[in-house]
Design an enzyme around this catalytic site. Structure first.
Site, PDB file in Angstrom:
ATOM      1  N   ARG A  50     -20.684  84.771   0.031  1.00 26.38           N
ATOM      2  CA  ARG A  50     -19.253  85.020  -0.177  1.00 26.38           C
ATOM      3  C   ARG A  50     -18.463  84.912   1.124  1.00 26.38           C
ATOM      4  O   ARG A  50     -17.282  84.590   1.125  1.00 26.38           O
ATOM      5  CB  ARG A  50     -19.049  86.397  -0.814  1.00 26.38           C
ATOM      6  CG  ARG A  50     -17.651  86.566  -1.410  1.00 26.38           C
ATOM      7  CD  ARG A  50     -17.517  87.839  -2.224  1.00 26.38           C
ATOM      8  NE  ARG A  50     -18.026  88.959  -1.472  1.00 26.38           N
ATOM      9  CZ  ARG A  50     -18.760  89.950  -1.961  1.00 26.38           C
ATOM     10  NH1 ARG A  50     -19.053  89.973  -3.241  1.00 26.38           N
ATOM     11  NH2 ARG A  50     -19.186  90.924  -1.208  1.00 26.38           N
ATOM     12  N   ASP A 176       4.882  84.740   8.277  1.00 25.23           N
ATOM     13  CA  ASP A 176       4.538  83.712   7.299  1.00 25.23           C
ATOM     14  C   ASP A 176       5.030  82.395   7.891  1.00 25.23           C
ATOM     15  O   ASP A 176       6.230  82.144   7.972  1.00 25.23           O
ATOM     16  CB  ASP A 176       5.220  84.010   5.957  1.00 25.23           C
ATOM     17  CG  ASP A 176       4.883  82.969   4.885  1.00 25.23           C
ATOM     18  OD1 ASP A 176       4.490  81.833   5.234  1.00 25.23           O
ATOM     19  OD2 ASP A 176       5.039  83.287   3.688  1.00 25.23           O
ATOM     20  N   LYS A 201       0.328  74.432   0.840  1.00 27.31           N
ATOM     21  CA  LYS A 201       1.498  73.575   1.035  1.00 27.31           C
ATOM     22  C   LYS A 201       1.137  72.366   1.909  1.00 27.31           C
ATOM     23  O   LYS A 201       0.587  71.416   1.416  1.00 27.31           O
ATOM     24  CB  LYS A 201       2.632  74.405   1.623  1.00 27.31           C
ATOM     25  CG  LYS A 201       2.982  75.642   0.781  1.00 27.31           C
ATOM     26  CD  LYS A 201       3.630  75.284  -0.541  1.00 27.31           C
ATOM     27  CE  LYS A 201       3.651  76.425  -1.533  1.00 27.31           C
ATOM     28  NZ  LYS A 201       4.346  77.618  -1.089  1.00 27.31           N
TER      29      LYS A 201
HETATM   30  C1  LIG Z   1       3.982  78.956  -1.538  1.00 30.21           C
HETATM   31  C2  LIG Z   1       4.226  79.963  -0.495  1.00 30.21           C
HETATM   32  C3  LIG Z   1       3.372  81.056  -0.365  1.00 30.21           C
HETATM   33  C4  LIG Z   1       2.239  81.318  -1.327  1.00 30.21           C
HETATM   34  O1  LIG Z   1       1.269  80.348  -1.363  1.00 30.21           O
HETATM   35  P1  LIG Z   1       0.326  80.197  -2.669  1.00 30.21           P
HETATM   36  O2  LIG Z   1      -0.851  79.457  -2.174  1.00 30.21           O
HETATM   37  O3  LIG Z   1       1.127  79.440  -3.674  1.00 30.21           O
HETATM   38  O4  LIG Z   1      -0.012  81.572  -3.135  1.00 30.21           O
HETATM   39  C5  LIG Z   1       3.622  81.954   0.648  1.00 30.21           C
HETATM   40  N1  LIG Z   1       4.654  81.792   1.488  1.00 30.21           N
HETATM   41  C6  LIG Z   1       5.498  80.759   1.388  1.00 30.21           C
HETATM   42  C7  LIG Z   1       6.636  80.648   2.353  1.00 30.21           C
HETATM   43  C8  LIG Z   1       5.322  79.825   0.400  1.00 30.21           C
HETATM   44  O5  LIG Z   1       6.179  78.808   0.268  1.00 30.21           O
END
Ligand SMILES: *Cc1c(COP(=O)(O)O)cnc(C)c1O
Length: 387
Positions: A50, A176, A201
């Site tokens: 894991r 983020d 993304k």
């Molecule tokens: C899409 C996104 C996330 C989350 O990502 P997932 O893989 O879809 O859970 C987090 N922060 C931002 C700014 C995003 O655009």
């Protein structure tokens, strides 16, 4: 030996693998240990699959290289990376300051989960100065959760200044960094403690794999993040880790192409009579441009623009007239996308006010002149709708 036993053992060892440009996709829950002593020696041996095998290790080391990090934790989605990293460093009685333009599902987690576990959540205006923000911190403030630029309204924050002031107060900072993709902007080099991104993304780049990462440099923090993943029982598939590493190979090329096309399209939009404002921190003269120019080595393909006043139905007429832009959430893939943002701004405490509907575009890898022609068709439909 019987046929049954021979079939359990046959083909079980990989032997020496030939070298390919990608890592082996190693699958396994069981890890076979070399001797009895190794079974309980967690410090010297990986004892369970894991925690990640060959492909995971390869991805982690590439992400560490890109972000200038000493440790990388992987999560089954970008949202899990945010919630996991936040949970890993907070406890009951703490307070977290969260930027008001944070990714909306992160906000829902803060409101619905953190609050239930006795963590106080306070939202702050992204345009607040770092000094004012830190002046509002209390003895209970343990973490500042940031996102810059915000992924709908694109406000920029001075992460270096916030990180410096927070450090002096013993407060952790988390960013983020999905817009910067770990490539255009390096939060750790600016003093931010934890850099998180949705690999889903730009790193994935093909809109078909979910994953997130949280990276740090401080060894105790790296350990805390790893423990957080372990405690919550998360794992990602070897195939997915392999796909992410494959995406990483073309990340710089895609980002350069998508960032340049995005800027060209943003500059074109700014000249169109139906457009009130273009919201793109890399566009000279736009809000936040100085911070972007100071901190970023380029732009990605995600930005916003405001239409001249019109109803939601008119904004939908713009979207419905588009033929090349898909209508969909998410971004970072090879395809261009468009959405109306207004319905998502309702929860904000410090929502900016715009002259008209706020649209968001993600510029993919299509020919940019054809994308511009498509947007012109959408704007023609908008002009007819508001007439
Ligand atoms: C899409 C996104 C996330 C989350 O990502 P997932 O893989 O879809 O859970 C987090 N922060 C931002 C700014 C995003 O655009």
């Amino acid at each position: 030996m019987s046929q049954e036993t021979r079939l359990i053992r046959a083909g079980s060892t990989s032997g020496d693998l030939v070298k390919t440009v990608g890592p082996p996709i190693q699958r396994g829950s069981t890890v076979l240990l070399p001797c009895a002593e190794a079974l309980y020696d967690d410090d010297a041996y990986l004892t369970y699959g894991r925690a990640g095998l060959a492909a995971h290790d390869a991805l982690k080391s590439a992400l560490a290289e890109m972000e200038g990090a000493s440790g990388v934790s992987l999560y089954p989605s970008g949202l899990a990376a945010l919630t996991g990293a936040i949970l890993a460093v907070l406890k009951a009685g703490d307070e977290v300051l969260v930027v008001d333009n944070i990714y909306k599902p992160t906000r829902r987690f803060c409101d619905q989960v953190l609050a239930r576990y006795g963590v106080a959540v306070r939202y702050y205006d992204p345009l607040r100065s770092p000094e004012e923000l830190l002046a509002s911190a209390t003895a209970a403030t343990r973490l500042i959760a940031m996102e810059s630029p915000g992924s709908l309204t694109f406000e920029m924050q001075d992460l270096a200044a916030i990180a410096r002031l927070a450090k002096a107060r013993g407060i952790l900072t988390l960013a983020d960094n999905t817009w910067g993709a770990g490539y255009l902007f390096k939060p750790l080099a600016q003093g931010v403690d934890i850099s998180v991104q949705a690999l889903t993304k730009y790193v994935g780049g093909h809109s078909d794999v979910f994953m997130g990462s949280a990276v740090a440099n401080d060894p105790a923090l790296v350990r805390q993040l790893e423990d957080g993943v372990h405690n919550l029982g998360w794992a990602v598939a070897a195939e997915d880790a392999y796909q992410m590493l494959r995406g990483l190979r073309t990340l710089p090329t895609r980002l350069r192409r998508q960032g340049e096309a995005g800027l060209k399209i943003a500059a074109w939009l700014a000249e169109q009579p139906e457009v009130a404002e273009v919201i793109h921190p890399a566009l000279p003269g736009a809000a936040g441009h100085e911070l972007w120019a100071r901190d970023y080595s380029g732009a990605c393909g995600l930005f916003g623009f405001v239409l001249k006043p019109g109803s939601e139905a008119c904004a939908n007429a713009f979207l419905n007239a588009l033929k090349l832009f898909g209508l969909g959430f998410s971004w970072g893939g090879f395809e261009s996308l468009a959405i109306l943002c207004d319905p998502q701004l309702g929860k904000r405490k410090f929502a900016p006010r715009y002259a008209g509907p706020l649209m968001r575009l993600h510029i993919g890898l299509e020919n940019e002149d054809e994308l511009i022609a498509d947007l012109r068709g959408g704007l023609d439909a908008y002009a007819r709708a508001i007439a």
